[in-house]
Design a protein around this motif. Structure first.
Motif, PDB file in Angstrom:
ATOM      1  N   GLY A 123       3.207   6.378   2.292  1.00 23.37           N
ATOM      2  CA  GLY A 123       1.918   7.043   2.442  1.00 23.37           C
ATOM      3  C   GLY A 123       1.325   7.459   1.111  1.00 23.37           C
ATOM      4  N   THR A 124       2.170   8.020   0.239  1.00 24.18           N
ATOM      5  CA  THR A 124       1.693   8.478  -1.068  1.00 24.18           C
ATOM      6  C   THR A 124       1.287   7.311  -1.964  1.00 24.18           C
ATOM      7  OG1 THR A 124       3.151  10.414  -0.953  1.00 24.18           O
ATOM      8  CG2 THR A 124       2.296   9.803  -3.126  1.00 24.18           C
ATOM      9  N   ILE A 125       2.198   6.357  -2.118  1.00 25.93           N
ATOM     10  CA  ILE A 125       1.934   5.224  -3.015  1.00 25.93           C
ATOM     11  C   ILE A 125       0.776   4.378  -2.494  1.00 25.93           C
ATOM     12  CG2 ILE A 125       2.893   3.138  -4.045  1.00 25.93           C
ATOM     13  CD1 ILE A 125       4.015   5.735  -5.147  1.00 25.93           C
ATOM     14  N   GLY A 126       0.748   4.141  -1.186  1.00 18.11           N
ATOM     15  CA  GLY A 126      -0.334   3.335  -0.619  1.00 18.11           C
ATOM     16  C   GLY A 126      -1.692   3.963  -0.822  1.00 18.11           C
ATOM     17  N   SER A 127      -1.762   5.279  -0.638  1.00 19.03           N
ATOM     18  CA  SER A 127      -3.042   5.975  -0.834  1.00 19.03           C
ATOM     19  C   SER A 127      -3.496   5.903  -2.288  1.00 19.03           C
ATOM     20  CB  SER A 127      -2.903   7.440  -0.403  1.00 19.03           C
ATOM     21  OG  SER A 127      -2.573   7.530   0.967  1.00 19.03           O
ATOM     22  N   LEU A 128      -2.565   6.105  -3.212  1.00 17.58           N
ATOM     23  CA  LEU A 128      -2.906   6.034  -4.640  1.00 17.58           C
ATOM     24  C   LEU A 128      -3.369   4.636  -5.028  1.00 17.58           C
ATOM     25  CD1 LEU A 128      -0.003   8.150  -6.201  1.00 17.58           C
ATOM     26  CD2 LEU A 128      -2.398   8.807  -5.940  1.00 17.58           C
ATOM     27  N   MET A 129      -2.705   3.625  -4.462  1.00 21.04           N
ATOM     28  CA  MET A 129      -3.092   2.245  -4.772  1.00 21.04           C
ATOM     29  C   MET A 129      -4.492   1.936  -4.258  1.00 21.04           C
ATOM     30  SD  MET A 129       0.409   0.090  -4.118  1.00 21.04           S
ATOM     31  CE  MET A 129      -0.363  -1.435  -4.594  1.00 21.04           C
ATOM     32  N   LEU A 130      -4.804   2.430  -3.063  1.00 22.14           N
ATOM     33  CA  LEU A 130      -6.134   2.197  -2.504  1.00 22.14           C
ATOM     34  C   LEU A 130      -7.213   2.856  -3.354  1.00 22.14           C
ATOM     35  CD1 LEU A 130      -5.646   2.524   1.359  1.00 22.14           C
ATOM     36  CD2 LEU A 130      -6.287   0.490   0.080  1.00 22.14           C
ATOM     37  N   VAL A 131      -6.960   4.099  -3.761  1.00 20.60           N
ATOM     38  CA  VAL A 131      -7.947   4.815  -4.585  1.00 20.60           C
ATOM     39  C   VAL A 131      -8.171   4.074  -5.901  1.00 20.60           C
ATOM     40  CG1 VAL A 131      -8.372   6.929  -5.888  1.00 20.60           C
ATOM     41  CG2 VAL A 131      -7.484   7.062  -3.558  1.00 20.60           C
ATOM     42  N   GLU A 132      -7.089   3.668  -6.552  1.00 20.05           N
ATOM     43  CA  GLU A 132      -7.214   2.973  -7.832  1.00 20.05           C
ATOM     44  C   GLU A 132      -7.898   1.627  -7.677  1.00 20.05           C
ATOM     45  OE1 GLU A 132      -6.677   0.352 -10.998  1.00 20.05           O
ATOM     46  OE2 GLU A 132      -5.710   0.055  -9.054  1.00 20.05           O
ATOM     47  N   SER A 133      -7.580   0.912  -6.599  1.00 21.96           N
ATOM     48  CA  SER A 133      -8.167  -0.412  -6.383  1.00 21.96           C
ATOM     49  C   SER A 133      -9.671  -0.313  -6.158  1.00 21.96           C
ATOM     50  CB  SER A 133      -7.497  -1.086  -5.182  1.00 21.96           C
ATOM     51  OG  SER A 133      -6.118  -1.266  -5.410  1.00 21.96           O
ATOM     52  N   VAL A 134     -10.075   0.693  -5.386  1.00 16.98           N
ATOM     53  CA  VAL A 134     -11.513   0.885  -5.158  1.00 16.98           C
ATOM     54  C   VAL A 134     -12.222   1.193  -6.470  1.00 16.98           C
ATOM     55  CG1 VAL A 134     -13.225   2.371  -4.060  1.00 16.98           C
ATOM     56  CG2 VAL A 134     -11.238   1.592  -2.755  1.00 16.98           C
ATOM     57  N   ARG A 135     -11.609   2.025  -7.303  1.00 13.82           N
ATOM     58  CA  ARG A 135     -12.203   2.339  -8.599  1.00 13.82           C
ATOM     59  C   ARG A 135     -12.306   1.090  -9.471  1.00 13.82           C
ATOM     60  NH1 ARG A 135      -8.965   7.958 -10.141  1.00 13.82           N
ATOM     61  NH2 ARG A 135     -10.116   9.329  -8.707  1.00 13.82           N
ATOM     62  N   ALA A 136     -11.263   0.247  -9.425  1.00 12.54           N
ATOM     63  CA  ALA A 136     -11.277  -0.984 -10.219  1.00 12.54           C
ATOM     64  C   ALA A 136     -12.390  -1.925  -9.756  1.00 12.54           C
ATOM     65  CB  ALA A 136      -9.920  -1.684 -10.122  1.00 12.54           C
ATOM     66  N   LEU A 137     -12.595  -2.006  -8.427  1.00 15.81           N
ATOM     67  CA  LEU A 137     -13.668  -2.855  -7.907  1.00 15.81           C
ATOM     68  C   LEU A 137     -15.037  -2.328  -8.322  1.00 15.81           C
ATOM     69  CD1 LEU A 137     -12.272  -3.567  -4.311  1.00 15.81           C
ATOM     70  CD2 LEU A 137     -12.506  -5.210  -6.182  1.00 15.81           C
ATOM     71  N   ILE A 138     -15.182  -0.993  -8.334  1.00 11.60           N
ATOM     72  CA  ILE A 138     -16.453  -0.388  -8.755  1.00 11.60           C
ATOM     73  C   ILE A 138     -16.709  -0.672 -10.229  1.00 11.60           C
ATOM     74  CG2 ILE A 138     -17.657   1.788  -9.128  1.00 11.60           C
ATOM     75  CD1 ILE A 138     -16.272   2.861  -6.619  1.00 11.60           C
ATOM     76  N   ARG A 139     -15.656  -0.539 -11.054  1.00  7.16           N
ATOM     77  CA  ARG A 139     -15.812  -0.821 -12.483  1.00  7.16           C
ATOM     78  C   ARG A 139     -16.163  -2.282 -12.721  1.00  7.16           C
ATOM     79  NH1 ARG A 139     -11.168   2.554 -13.006  1.00  7.16           N
ATOM     80  NH2 ARG A 139      -9.845   0.694 -13.150  1.00  7.16           N
ATOM     81  N   ARG A 140     -15.620  -3.159 -11.877  1.00  4.84           N
ATOM     82  CA  ARG A 140     -15.907  -4.582 -12.043  1.00  4.84           C
ATOM     83  C   ARG A 140     -17.378  -4.873 -11.758  1.00  4.84           C
ATOM     84  NH1 ARG A 140     -12.563  -8.999 -12.229  1.00  4.84           N
ATOM     85  NH2 ARG A 140     -13.511 -10.996 -11.698  1.00  4.84           N
ATOM     86  N   ARG A 141     -17.934  -4.144 -10.777  1.00  4.98           N
ATOM     87  CA  ARG A 141     -19.357  -4.335 -10.449  1.00  4.98           C
ATOM     88  C   ARG A 141     -20.257  -3.653 -11.470  1.00  4.98           C
ATOM     89  NH1 ARG A 141     -20.481  -6.030  -5.227  1.00  4.98           N
ATOM     90  NH2 ARG A 141     -18.676  -6.304  -3.869  1.00  4.98           N
TER      91      ARG A 141
END
Length: 306
Positions: A123-141
């Motif tokens: 639960g902890t690691i998955g949530s952190l990965m999702l938050v970071e991935s969304v941020r990475a996608l935003i930075r890419r755009r």
């Protein structure tokens, strides 16, 4: 086709287990993780005792990891020196983890411990990965938001025993990758996972390794750590079911090859988002099983752990 699992003391459909091994092997090659974070809960969902699921599926990780490493090796995506340093820590961690596993088994608390540990970590690691991935996608755009240093140094990089890793172009303390490997070793022993869902983010964000090398290097050290874990679990705790391991192994080898090919076609941000969703989904299902009312309120235990 029903087969009997002597250690688990139950019958299962061999085709279902083969398919399960293939799917998890595919995910192993796709994301560069051992796949145990998914395999152990799925085996538990099928009715396999948690202790047997942990001890046995670690063996399947060896086959899936070897298959995945060979594919990454051909692409020159393995930092062997980094993998060896992580392996040293991993062997220490897995020895400690197997000892803890045996103590909990003798106390009769191993099943609950496995489930609670999965819920918390996934639960902890998955949530952190999702938050970071969304941020990475935003930075890419929005490229203007992504400007910054290529490498972000933290205080851990100042630890002693510094070593140069030419393949990864890093000069950091060997204690850092060894410590990460040790944590992975404990996870292999207690949870039956390669620790890739934790090692991969740690290698990217703590070691600052190039993303292209992370998957292959992670799988490289997982091979040896899981091999030692399997031997220790079989000799110390008798929780390795050979028949179940064989079925998972066959499916895992085939699936990992297809997963590695598919992984080369997916952007890193998208892959991490998908992995995060998988991790969180498994954690939620395990959490539900812990609190949901069971169909049978009473059960009969046929054996007492020695």
């Amino acid at each position: 086709m029903q087969v009997y699992l002597p250690i688990a003391e139950m019958s299962v459909d061999a085709l279902v287990i083969l398919l399960l091994g293939a799917v998890v092997g595919f995910l192993s090659g796709l994301f560069g993780v051992g796949g145990g974070f998914l395999m152990t809960p799925l085996l538990i969902f099928l009715g396999v005792p948690p202790a047997v699921a942990v001890g046995t599926q670690a063996n399947q990780l060896i086959a899936a990891s070897v298959s995945g490493v060979l594919a990454h090796w051909r692409r020159n995506n393995v930092d062997v020196k980094m993998g060896v340093v992580m392996l040293v820590g991993g062997l220490v961690g897995t020895t400690l983890g197997v000892w803890i596993f045996g103590r909990l088994q003798r106390l009769g608390q191993i099943d609950l411990t496995i489930s609670l540990t999965y819920v918390f970590l996934l639960g902890t690691i998955g949530s952190l990965m999702l938050v970071e991935s969304v941020r990475a996608l935003i930075r890419r755009r929005s490229p203007q938001l992504s400007r910054g240093k290529l490498h972000h140094h933290i205080w851990l990089h100042g630890l002693p025993l510094k070593m140069r890793f030419q393949r990864s172009k890093l000069y950091i303390s060997a204690l850092l990758p060894a410590g990460i490997g040790a944590v992975g070793g404990v996870l292999v022993a207690i949870m039956g996972i390669g620790g890739g869902f934790l090692l991969v983010p740690a290698m990217i964000y703590l070691l600052n390794m190039p993303v292209a090398l992370v998957a292959g290097t992670s799988l490289f050290q997982i091979i040896f750590v899981t091999a030692v874990t399997t031997l220790l679990q079989a000799s110390s705790n008798q929780t390795v079911d050979v028949m179940l391991a064989f079925l998972l192994l066959v499916g895992g080898v085939v699936g990992a090859q297809f997963g590695t090919r598919a992984g080369s076609r997916i952007r890193g941000e998208v892959a991490r988002t998908l992995l995060g969703l998988l991790v969180v989904s498994v954690a939620l299902r395990l959490a539900w099983d812990l609190v949901a009312r069971p169909e049978d309120l009473f059960s009969v235990i046929t054996g007492i752990p020695g």
